[in-house]
Structure formats: C-alpha cells, structure tokens
Design an enzyme around this catalytic site. Sequence first.
Site, PDB file in Angstrom:
ATOM      1  N   LYS A   1      31.307 -20.936 -20.314  1.00 26.34           N
ATOM      2  CA  LYS A   1      31.107 -20.413 -18.951  1.00 26.34           C
ATOM      3  C   LYS A   1      29.763 -19.705 -18.800  1.00 26.34           C
ATOM      4  O   LYS A   1      29.239 -19.596 -17.705  1.00 26.34           O
ATOM      5  CB  LYS A   1      32.269 -19.522 -18.567  1.00 26.34           C
ATOM      6  CG  LYS A   1      33.543 -20.355 -18.443  1.00 26.34           C
ATOM      7  CD  LYS A   1      34.689 -19.610 -17.798  1.00 26.34           C
ATOM      8  CE  LYS A   1      35.843 -20.561 -17.502  1.00 26.34           C
ATOM      9  NZ  LYS A   1      36.523 -21.054 -18.714  1.00 26.34           N
TER      10      LYS A   1
HETATM   11  C1  LIG Z   1      37.406 -22.168 -18.707  1.00 22.45           C
HETATM   12  C2  LIG Z   1      37.668 -22.776 -20.036  1.00 22.45           C
HETATM   13  C3  LIG Z   1      38.140 -24.100 -20.173  1.00 22.45           C
HETATM   14  C4  LIG Z   1      38.506 -24.974 -18.991  1.00 22.45           C
HETATM   15  O1  LIG Z   1      37.366 -25.350 -18.236  1.00 22.45           O
HETATM   16  P1  LIG Z   1      37.539 -25.917 -16.754  1.00 22.45           P
HETATM   17  O2  LIG Z   1      36.162 -26.058 -16.213  1.00 22.45           O
HETATM   18  O3  LIG Z   1      38.340 -24.863 -16.009  1.00 22.45           O
HETATM   19  O4  LIG Z   1      38.276 -27.208 -16.826  1.00 22.45           O
HETATM   20  C5  LIG Z   1      38.290 -24.618 -21.460  1.00 22.45           C
HETATM   21  N1  LIG Z   1      38.032 -23.863 -22.552  1.00 22.45           N
HETATM   22  C6  LIG Z   1      37.580 -22.585 -22.462  1.00 22.45           C
HETATM   23  C7  LIG Z   1      37.317 -21.818 -23.695  1.00 22.45           C
HETATM   24  C8  LIG Z   1      37.384 -21.984 -21.206  1.00 22.45           C
HETATM   25  O5  LIG Z   1      36.942 -20.711 -21.127  1.00 22.45           O
END
Ligand SMILES: *Cc1c(COP(=O)(O)O)cnc(C)c1O
Length: 463
Positions: A112
């Site tokens: 993120k």
């Molecule tokens: C947010 C997240 C996901 C999922 O990603 P999306 O874009 O919501 O599909 C997967 N793994 C981790 C570690 C995350 O923080």
Amino acid sequence: MRYVSTRGQAPALTFGQAMLTGLARDGGLYVPETIPRLSHAEIAALAGLPYEDAAFRVMRPFVAETFSDTDLQAALARAYAGFGHAARAPLVQLAPGHHLLELFHGPTLAFKDFAMQVIGQLFQIELARQGRRITIVGATSGDTGSAAIEAFRGLDNVDVFILFPHGRVSDVQRRQMTTPVEANVHALAIDGDFDDAQARLKDMFNDHTFRDEVGLAGVNSINWGRVLAQVVYYFTAAVSLGAPQREVDFTVPTGNFGDIFAGYVAREMGLPIRRLVIATNQNDILHRCLATGRYETRGVTPSISPSMDIQVSSNFERALYLAYGRDGAAVAQLMDELKTKGGFTVSQGALQALREIYASGRASEHETSATIAATLASAGELLCPHSAVGVKVASEHLAPPVPMVTLATAHPAKFPDAVEAATGIRPALPPRMADIFTRPERVTRVPNDLAALMRLVRERRRI
Ligand SMILES: *Cc1c(COP(=O)(O)O)cnc(C)c1O
C-alpha cells in the site's frame, strides 16, 4: 483526460478532482474515459530505467491535465525516497518460471505504500495550488491506516485521523500508527471492531454539514490515484522478464480488487499480460463469482491473511463496468441488488469477458501455512501469509514458457505470529524500523460514538 463514474450518473472529472473526491456522488467509482496505450517501443524503452522514471512514463498520460511533468517527477522522487530497497520493487526468482515481486520495502512494509506515498505528495501539490485544507479520516484493520499516516505525516494542509479497533491490530501495525511524532497525525483506538470503525467513518461522510466544515477526504482503496500508482510495477516486472516481446502472467493476493485491477489497466495500456490470477484466502467470494457467475456475500471468517478478509470487494465494480461494456445503468442495478438482496448474477457475456482476462483460485489456512514452510525450504524466501496465498494459487496456474509473477504484498515481519507458527522462525523487522518497539506511543482511546468522534476531529484539526 476525463474520469467517469461506473454508475453513469455523476459528472465527469479531471484527475485532480477524481483523486480528491474519492467516491463518485452517484455511489460509483471513477475510471478513465479511455485508457491510453503505450507503443511497443515505449514499453521496450522502460527496460533498465530507475523505478521513478518508469513511473513517470506510465502515469503521465493519466494525470497530465492536473500535474505538470515537473510536479509529477518531484512527487515521485519524494514518494519513493523512503523505501528500503534501491530497486523499489525487486523481482526474485522462486522456481523455474515463477518469480516473486517484492512490494514490501516501503516505510510500512506493505504494498500500500507504493500508492499511498504518491497520492500523499500529489494531494499536497494540488491542495497548495487550490489554497485548500482537508481532513482525512480513515478506518483500518491494519495496513491502510499505517500507510496513510506515513504518507500524510507532516504535510501542511492535511490532518489525518485513523480509526483502528482497540486491541485488534498487531503490535507492529499499532506502533506504526502511534509512534509518528507529527502534530497532524491522530491515531484513534475505537472501542469496537473494524466494522464499528468503518460504520462511524461512513456516518461522518453522510453528515454533509460536518463533511463540508472540516473538508473531509478519503484515501481508501477505491481512490483512482491509488489504483494508478499501482499500474507501474506491473510494467517494471514484465519488462524485466522480456515484455513487450514476451507475455507474462501475474497472480495477485486479492481483497478489495484494487491491486489486481491495476494489472488490468496495465494490460489495456498494451502490456502483454496474458492472464491475471485472483488469489483469495478462505474468504473466496471472488473465486466463487468467477467459477459460477454468482456474486454472493456470506460473512467474513477471520484468517491468518487478515488484509484479504473481505465481504464486499469494492474495486470489482470497476472490472464489472468494463466487462459490461461501460454500461453504468447495468452496474448500478447490480450494486442495488447486492445491497438489497446480498448478491447478484453476472450476465453470460460479462462473465465470459471476465474469464478471458482473469483466472482465480483459493488457499485454505492449512495450505497457506504449508506454502510458507515449503517456499522457505525450496527458495529460501520467507513469505507473509498474504503472499503465500498468492504463491499457492500461482503454482496451480503455471503455464510455461509464459513466466508467472506473484505479487508479495507484505513483509513477513508484519505478521510474525503466522510466519513463526509455519516455520519456527520469527522474522525480524528491517534495521531501519527496529526501534519501533522503543519509541513512545501517542494514541487516543475513543468511544464508539459519532458525536464524540466528530467533536474530537473538530477540536484536534489545525485550522
Ligand atoms: C490490502 C492488502 C491486500 C489486498 O489488496 P487489494 O488491493 O485490496 O485487493 C493483500 N495483501 C496485503 C498485505 C494487503 O495489505
């Protein structure tokens, strides 16, 4: 370039407006009116570039009306300066034909950071130009809140309030939110669970007087700016494996469908992605939908990959919009059925369109743990549980000679209990954040009460 809503009723916006707005006023999500294509030569020219330079070339056509080249370059330089790896998104090999894209070298150790750091910088530039201030309020089960705090800490025209469920996030996740010292950061531990936090957040957005008074803004994963920044690493990974001459497959640990949708955008831009594989844990609504055509909520069962424990996958609406040939009315009807009946059936034509691009699979809790152990033994790579879900599902979709890239979405040290249970090894935090357990924490305990929360935001935000 204009951005239009997936439900067809909200006004078209520029990139800057769509980024600051988040959710469209008709309840839909913003998508570009057309997706620009890069030529074969332009894609080939990305090979060997520093990550920031590749990001500039990929993102530029989407943002050019809002940001000058100089602004975009400066924003990208600042966004990635704090990453703990010079390559930003290094690719490592797990097995013949199977590669892992490590997206966990950012400041909060989850993918993120790639997008949140960029929109933090872009927000700052755009707000300064408009002479505006905003108040970001977010609810988090862990990763999004810490990434948002890292991205917006210390920015002049932004206050950031993050609600997290008291006692229900990991120690590392909590400390990432409570140890920043900047005055514009407000970590709020709510007496309740994640659903309570999210419900109060929604209540705040629905109180229009409050919303306008404090300039409320959201940075959750439906924000188009976040999706766009994630398109970049599909390009850098595929090009390093031989694109555009060679096709590549990707497997993506999926929750809200933001990350994998970015892969779809890369594909539409001309990157030769053959297949995008949706990897889910036991909360497998997307896998079931692709298999049966029926999208039906069933309640969430907590797992060892908590960032993928979802009931409704928000960004899937964007994929549906395109699979329905940009028919906003059809999408609005599906979303209405979801709300009133708890599910909907995808039309035959749209299902076929989805299956041409996406495949899917699921990993049980046991399979996830077993994959963490097996990958350590076979490749020496310690996976977080989310990445392990990806590796397990990817291993069922290998199609040589097309190389497979699995996205590693978080650092194993962010989920030390699950990793230790699977391997006996407790993963260490990178040295740059090893002091997180000795820094003082700053957090406000808040009741699960809308009026009290709004009072606190009004008092704390800097005018
Ligand atoms: C947010 C997240 C996901 C999922 O990603 P999306 O874009 O919501 O599909 C997967 N793994 C981790 C570690 C995350 O923080």
